[in-house]
Design a protein around this motif. Structure first.
Motif, mmCIF file in Angstrom:
data_model
loop_
_atom_site.group_PDB
_atom_site.id
_atom_site.type_symbol
_atom_site.label_atom_id
_atom_site.label_comp_id
_atom_site.label_asym_id
_atom_site.label_seq_id
_atom_site.Cartn_x
_atom_site.Cartn_y
_atom_site.Cartn_z
ATOM 1 N N GLU A 181 48.059 -11.843 29.572
ATOM 2 C CA GLU A 181 49.416 -12.156 28.844
ATOM 3 C C GLU A 181 50.015 -11.029 28.288
ATOM 4 O O GLU A 181 51.089 -10.874 28.357
ATOM 5 C CB GLU A 181 48.876 -13.106 27.610
ATOM 6 N N ARG A 182 49.090 -9.935 27.688
ATOM 7 C CA ARG A 182 49.684 -8.757 27.012
ATOM 8 C C ARG A 182 50.187 -7.996 28.209
ATOM 9 O O ARG A 182 51.227 -7.252 27.867
ATOM 10 C CB ARG A 182 48.804 -8.071 26.328
ATOM 11 N N ASN A 183 49.903 -8.068 29.476
ATOM 12 C CA ASN A 183 50.172 -7.281 30.475
ATOM 13 C C ASN A 183 51.376 -8.040 31.391
ATOM 14 O O ASN A 183 51.840 -7.444 32.581
ATOM 15 C CB ASN A 183 49.405 -6.930 31.304
ATOM 16 N N GLY A 184 51.907 -9.200 30.922
ATOM 17 C CA GLY A 184 52.955 -9.998 31.486
ATOM 18 C C GLY A 184 52.685 -10.490 32.926
ATOM 19 O O GLY A 184 53.238 -10.664 33.784
ATOM 20 N N ILE A 185 51.165 -10.664 32.933
ATOM 21 C CA ILE A 185 50.751 -11.388 34.224
ATOM 22 C C ILE A 185 50.203 -12.973 33.948
ATOM 23 O O ILE A 185 49.436 -12.991 33.109
ATOM 24 C CB ILE A 185 49.478 -10.463 34.694
ATOM 25 N N GLN A 186 50.801 -13.792 34.674
ATOM 26 C CA GLN A 186 50.328 -15.164 34.612
ATOM 27 C C GLN A 186 49.150 -15.345 35.154
ATOM 28 O O GLN A 186 48.881 -14.959 36.371
ATOM 29 C CB GLN A 186 51.382 -16.108 35.321
ATOM 30 N N LEU A 187 48.117 -15.850 34.677
ATOM 31 C CA LEU A 187 46.934 -16.319 34.940
ATOM 32 C C LEU A 187 46.871 -17.744 35.184
ATOM 33 O O LEU A 187 47.079 -18.690 34.380
ATOM 34 C CB LEU A 187 45.939 -16.029 33.683
ATOM 35 N N VAL A 188 46.187 -17.960 36.450
ATOM 36 C CA VAL A 188 46.128 -19.561 36.890
ATOM 37 C C VAL A 188 44.881 -19.818 37.309
ATOM 38 O O VAL A 188 44.078 -18.842 37.924
ATOM 39 C CB VAL A 188 47.056 -19.772 37.983
ATOM 40 N N TYR A 189 44.304 -20.651 37.042
ATOM 41 C CA TYR A 189 42.862 -21.103 37.359
ATOM 42 C C TYR A 189 42.831 -22.232 38.390
ATOM 43 O O TYR A 189 43.811 -23.319 38.352
ATOM 44 C CB TYR A 189 41.939 -21.660 36.050
ATOM 45 N N HIS A 190 42.413 -21.998 39.834
ATOM 46 C CA HIS A 190 42.550 -22.823 40.806
ATOM 47 C C HIS A 190 41.238 -23.745 40.871
ATOM 48 O O HIS A 190 40.323 -22.977 40.771
ATOM 49 C CB HIS A 190 42.594 -22.042 42.047
ATOM 50 N N HIS A 191 41.443 -24.945 41.008
ATOM 51 C CA HIS A 191 40.300 -25.738 40.718
ATOM 52 C C HIS A 191 39.963 -26.372 42.159
ATOM 53 O O HIS A 191 40.861 -26.816 43.093
ATOM 54 C CB HIS A 191 40.264 -27.029 39.834
ATOM 55 N N TYR A 192 38.609 -26.524 42.532
ATOM 56 C CA TYR A 192 38.271 -27.180 43.970
ATOM 57 C C TYR A 192 37.882 -28.832 43.861
ATOM 58 O O TYR A 192 37.276 -28.990 43.248
ATOM 59 C CB TYR A 192 36.939 -26.503 44.355
ATOM 60 N N ASN A 193 38.589 -29.173 44.798
ATOM 61 C CA ASN A 193 38.259 -30.809 44.861
ATOM 62 C C ASN A 193 38.345 -31.119 46.201
ATOM 63 O O ASN A 193 39.782 -31.922 46.581
ATOM 64 C CB ASN A 193 39.269 -31.358 43.723
ATOM 65 N N TYR A 194 37.554 -31.000 46.997
ATOM 66 C CA TYR A 194 37.819 -31.343 48.551
ATOM 67 C C TYR A 194 37.348 -32.498 49.011
ATOM 68 O O TYR A 194 36.315 -32.913 48.603
ATOM 69 C CB TYR A 194 37.243 -30.125 49.404
ATOM 70 N N PRO A 195 37.830 -33.118 50.010
ATOM 71 C CA PRO A 195 37.420 -34.337 50.720
ATOM 72 C C PRO A 195 36.255 -34.000 51.503
ATOM 73 O O PRO A 195 36.246 -32.895 52.089
ATOM 74 C CB PRO A 195 38.529 -34.843 51.308
ATOM 75 N N PRO A 196 35.299 -34.898 51.587
ATOM 76 C CA PRO A 196 34.150 -34.765 52.465
ATOM 77 C C PRO A 196 34.609 -34.801 54.106
ATOM 78 O O PRO A 196 35.877 -35.349 54.198
ATOM 79 C CB PRO A 196 33.335 -35.949 52.218
ATOM 80 N N TYR A 197 33.982 -34.456 54.856
ATOM 81 C CA TYR A 197 34.376 -34.360 56.411
ATOM 82 C C TYR A 197 32.884 -34.764 57.250
ATOM 83 O O TYR A 197 31.837 -34.875 56.589
ATOM 84 C CB TYR A 197 34.736 -33.093 56.919
ATOM 85 N N GLU A 198 33.076 -35.391 58.435
ATOM 86 C CA GLU A 198 31.910 -35.611 59.223
ATOM 87 C C GLU A 198 30.833 -34.569 59.524
ATOM 88 O O GLU A 198 31.431 -33.490 60.496
ATOM 89 C CB GLU A 198 32.425 -36.542 60.374
#
Length: 229
Positions: A181-198
């Motif tokens: 924040e002090r360096n003017g950089i936006q911090l975003v947390y990416h969350h994993y939530n994936y569907p199953p596959y065969e």
């Protein structure tokens, strides 16, 4: 400019490639300390009897504190043959194994000395197969950036002009949010939530290498990464 900074991993899981796809710039953090028994040199595959680990042997004796970029593979152990044999055993009956067989067989036939080179080349190959073609890749060791922990991440972002830094959810355990924040950089947390596959075997096991998804789903694989539950 969106950026992601992660240590090189060996044939990572799909979440790693999800983060790459989110980034304009992806930095392989290769000039931090190498940690043993970690994702840097191993990953899991889906065997009929459960998970099996494939591990790249690394020379560590007398090298405590070595950096990832300096970690050398112990080629006195026939790991390439072992890994390729395990992949064939686990996935030769998978629907799309033949589509990718020659690609990965050729990679395993190459001579590898440094672990980071192996990890990065496999990752770039998989990005191409997933049609990730918009992300610029950089090794942190080429940037001559100093600092520890969050300060280092911020300094890398400033060096490359990254204005939005994307982290996986575990980053919230150690990242000092206020430094961004002090360096003017936006911090975003990416969350994993994936569907199953065969998969070839049940029950479904999500925590495996991306190769499991490629061999089982082929060109449909990205549908199970970019699309969330």
């Amino acid at each position: 400019m969106k950026g992601v900074i992660l240590q090189p991993n060996y044939v990572p899981w799909r979440g790693y490639f999800d983060l790459i796809n989110c980034a304009d710039i992806f930095v392989f953090l290769d000039d931090v300390q190498y940690t043993e028994r970690d994702w840097r040199n191993r990953n899991a595959v889906r065997h009929e009897k459960g998970l099996r680990w494939i591990t790249v042997p690394v020379i560590t004796k007398g090298l405590r504190g070595q950096l990832i970029k300096d970690a050398q593979i112990d080629n006195s152990i026939p790991w390439k043959d072992t890994h390729w044999a395990m992949l064939k055993h686990c996935y030769s009956r998978a629907k799309y194994f033949e589509n990718y067989k020659s690609e990965f067989e050729n990679l395993y036939c190459r001579n590898w000395d440094k672990l980071s080179d192996l990890d990065i080349e496999f990752t770039l190959t998989i990005c191409r197969l997933l049609s990730i073609d918009h992300t610029r890749f950089v090794r942190s060791s080429s940037l001559c950036v100093e600092g520890k922990k969050t300060e280092r991440l911020v300094n890398i972002c400033r060096k490359l002009g990254i204005t939005t830094y994307i982290s996986g959810p575990s980053g919230s355990n150690y990242i000092e949010n206020d430094l961004f924040e002090r360096n003017g950089i936006q911090l975003v947390y990416h969350h994993y939530n994936y569907p199953p596959y065969e998969q070839l075997h049940e029950p479904f096991e999500p925590n495996v290498t991306i190769l499991d998804l490629l061999f089982n789903c082929g060109n449909n694989g990205p549908d199970f990464i970019w699309r969330k539950n």
